[in-house]
Write an enzyme that holds these catalytic residues in place. Structure first.
Site, mmCIF file in Angstrom:
data_model
loop_
_atom_site.group_PDB
_atom_site.id
_atom_site.type_symbol
_atom_site.label_atom_id
_atom_site.label_comp_id
_atom_site.label_asym_id
_atom_site.label_seq_id
_atom_site.Cartn_x
_atom_site.Cartn_y
_atom_site.Cartn_z
ATOM 1 N N GLY A 1 0.823 -1.216 0.000
ATOM 2 C CA GLY A 1 0.000 0.000 0.000
ATOM 3 C C GLY A 1 0.857 1.266 0.000
ATOM 4 N N CYS B 1 1.898 2.311 3.409
ATOM 5 C CA CYS B 1 2.335 1.215 4.286
ATOM 6 C C CYS B 1 3.806 1.395 4.607
ATOM 7 C CB CYS B 1 2.264 -0.138 3.585
ATOM 8 S SG CYS B 1 0.639 -0.646 3.153
ATOM 9 N N GLY C 1 -0.984 -0.624 -3.636
ATOM 10 C CA GLY C 1 0.051 -0.229 -4.585
ATOM 11 C C GLY C 1 -0.437 0.040 -5.995
ATOM 12 N N ARG D 1 -3.772 8.568 4.903
ATOM 13 C CA ARG D 1 -2.959 7.948 5.957
ATOM 14 C C ARG D 1 -3.232 6.461 6.071
ATOM 15 N NH1 ARG D 1 -5.539 10.298 11.566
ATOM 16 N NH2 ARG D 1 -7.516 9.189 11.509
ATOM 17 N N GLY D 2 -2.183 5.721 6.430
ATOM 18 C CA GLY D 2 -2.306 4.283 6.616
ATOM 19 C C GLY D 2 -3.149 4.025 7.851
ATOM 20 N N ARG E 1 -14.658 1.419 21.573
ATOM 21 C CA ARG E 1 -14.448 0.964 22.952
ATOM 22 C C ARG E 1 -13.892 -0.445 23.036
ATOM 23 N NH1 ARG E 1 -19.710 1.800 21.833
ATOM 24 N NH2 ARG E 1 -21.221 0.096 22.091
#
Ligand code: XMP
Length: 481
Positions: free
Chosen positions: A303, A306, A343, A389-390, A405
């Site tokens: 990714g 990643c 990717g 963002r990863g 939770r």
């Protein structure tokens, strides 16, 4: 089918997209006649092989709606509470249903101010008013709310003379009725006058607009949702609304993950896609132990955001993972759709993934920069950028701990990073470009549809120098024309 055994590749060579090229083949139709219809999972068909990744900078309702309207599907991320994720799924299901079953209603004893708040919260412009037995008493619309005092009761402001429909009504009849009475909402009632659904003009008229949309049997857009294998409660609750569940874990081939997924599969009756997997043994083992697998999500560490491979030196590049998964499925005699994940940068990567046996491609990077992604936008140096963002990045992990939770972090290290991507505009334009690229590539390969691409296409390993450009073309100047 591109088989590893027929390519002169060492078994130990873990290759990726840039290592191969599609060989041209004979074709007797034009690219625009090519079909991209495929499968996401055993029971979900798509008209284009595109799936948006379950990442909190990629897929919430807006992205999933766009993907489904264009013939693909979105997977809603799980970096939120169960209630928030269900709400995102419901938004997609409500976006274009013919008869909305899960109608938001209001009691006649609430105030007009409360009705206005409910409408705003759900982004809707009218609410059927029902008594405690769900009997329809009236309807209150944005217009009623705007011109009434917020303190008065709904029963004093609602319209009581409601035009209703019965369940057997067709989309065409409902349009006629709404046009005749100049109304935008048509409550559906049973023989006792109880509310059983709602038809909106917007939904019915949109049905004709998106001919290739991915829809369920009731005409609603399809949507999938990501779940942790260890969150049975989330899986069961989501399965009431989502069309499929995607088990969302970086390394599926793990005894605890497989056992927990087994419980999920036993407790839900929607398609369950497992992943991520990266080896032949992983697929053989998981599919045989789980009996009812509806799809495989493959590729580990490729990714765009990643860092798994850099940090751990572990992973399985997406294209290689697809080839291994296909080998495993052939050995098992199981025809389970494979989703190539991680990717993917362009249409060519998708074509290669399908040529090696995938049925669809999951993308984060491609969609994160689009308007519909739920990620923040920022202007840097006069240009717009959106955050990607990863889900294993430090900030995403932090959010998960705050909102879920039941979240438990089994690893003590972040395996993802963040990047600001240039803003790309509407996802539909990006999808259309990918579709055009995919059809062009399939035209070159001499294949008319996804099945032929999976079975007939030929690829070759490519040398680094094969497509190198002349040095003076690397930085072309402005065209004078
Ligand atoms: P692209 O390249 O399309 O890839 O952005 C999307 C896929 O990346 C995976 N993913 C991660 N992998 N650490 C990882 O090792 C992460 O933090 C991370 N976040 C997402 C995931 O499979 C996704 O579909």
């Amino acid at each position: 089918m591109v088989r590893l055994s027929e390519l002169d590749i060492e078994k130990s060579y873990a290759f990726s997209f840039d290592d191969f090229i599609l060989l041209p083949g004979y074709i007797d139709i034009e690219p625009n006649e090519i079909s991209l219809a495929t499968k996401f999972s055993l029971n979900i068909n798509l008209n284009i092989p595109f799936v948006s990744a379950p990442m909190d900078t990629v897929t919430e309702a807006e992205m999933a709606i766009t993907l489904a309207r264009n013939g693909g599907i979105g997977v809603i991320h799980r970096n939120n509470s169960i209630e928030e994720q269900i709400e995102q799924v419901k938004k997609v299901k409500r976006a274009e249903s013919f008869i909305i079953r899960d109608v938001i209603t209001i009691s006649p004893d609430m105030t007009v101010g409360e009705a206005a708040r409910v409408m705003q919260e759900h982004g809707i412009s009218g609410l059927p008013v029902v008594d405690e037995n769900n009997k329809l008493l009236g309807i209150i619309t944005g217009r009623d709310v705007r011109f009434a005092s917020p303190e008065i009761k709904v029963r004093e402001a609602m319209t009581t003379d409601v035009i209703t429909a019965h369940e057997k009504i067709t989309p065409e009849e409902s349009i006629e009725l709404m046009k005749k009475y100049r109304i935008e909402k048509l409550p559906v009632v049973d023989k006792d006058g109880k509310l059983v659904g709602l038809i909106t003009y917007k939904d019915v008229s949109l049905r004709g607009k998106f001919k290739y949309a991915t829809r369920d049997e009731n005409g609603r857009l399809r949507v999938a949702a990501a779940v942790s294998p260890f969150d049975l409660e989330r899986a069961i609750k989501l399965s009431k609304y989502a069309d499929a569940l995607v088990i969302d874990v970086a390394h599926f081939h793990n005894q605890n993950v497989i056992s927990a997924t087994y419980k999920i599969i036993k407790n839900v009756d929607v398609d369950v896609i497992i992943g991520n997997l990266g080896t032949k043994e992983g697929v053989l083992d998981s599919v045989s132990k789980l009996e009812k697998v509806a799809g495989l999500r493959v590729g580990i560490g490729s990714g765009s955001v990643c860092t798994t491979t850099q940090i751990t030196k572990a992973g399985s590049p997406t294209l290689y993972a697809v080839a291994l998964a296909r080998e495993a499925l052939e050995e098992l005699g199981a025809d389970i759709p494979i989703i190539a994940d991680g990717g993917i940068r362009n249409a060519g990567d998708i074509v290669l993934a399908i040529a090696f046996g995938a049925s669809s491609a999951m993308m984060g990077y491609i969609f994160a920069g689009c308007k519909e992604s739920p990620s923040p936008m920022m202007m840097i140096g006069g240009r717009y950028y959106k955050l990607h963002r990863g889900m294993g990045s430090a900030s995403a992990r932090q959010k998960r701990m705050a909102v879920d939770r039941y979240a438990k972090l089994s690893k003590e290290i972040a395996e993802g990073t963040e990047a600001w991507l240039p803003y790309k505009g509407e996802a539909t334009t990006v999808i259309q470009e990918l579709v055009a690229g995919l059809k062009a590539a399939m035209g070159y390969a001499g294949v008319k549809n996804i099945k032929e691409l999976q079975t007939k296409a030929k690829v070759r390993r490519v040398s680094i120098s094969a497509f190198a450009k002349a040095p003076d073309l690397l930085f072309p100047g402005e065209s004078k024309y």
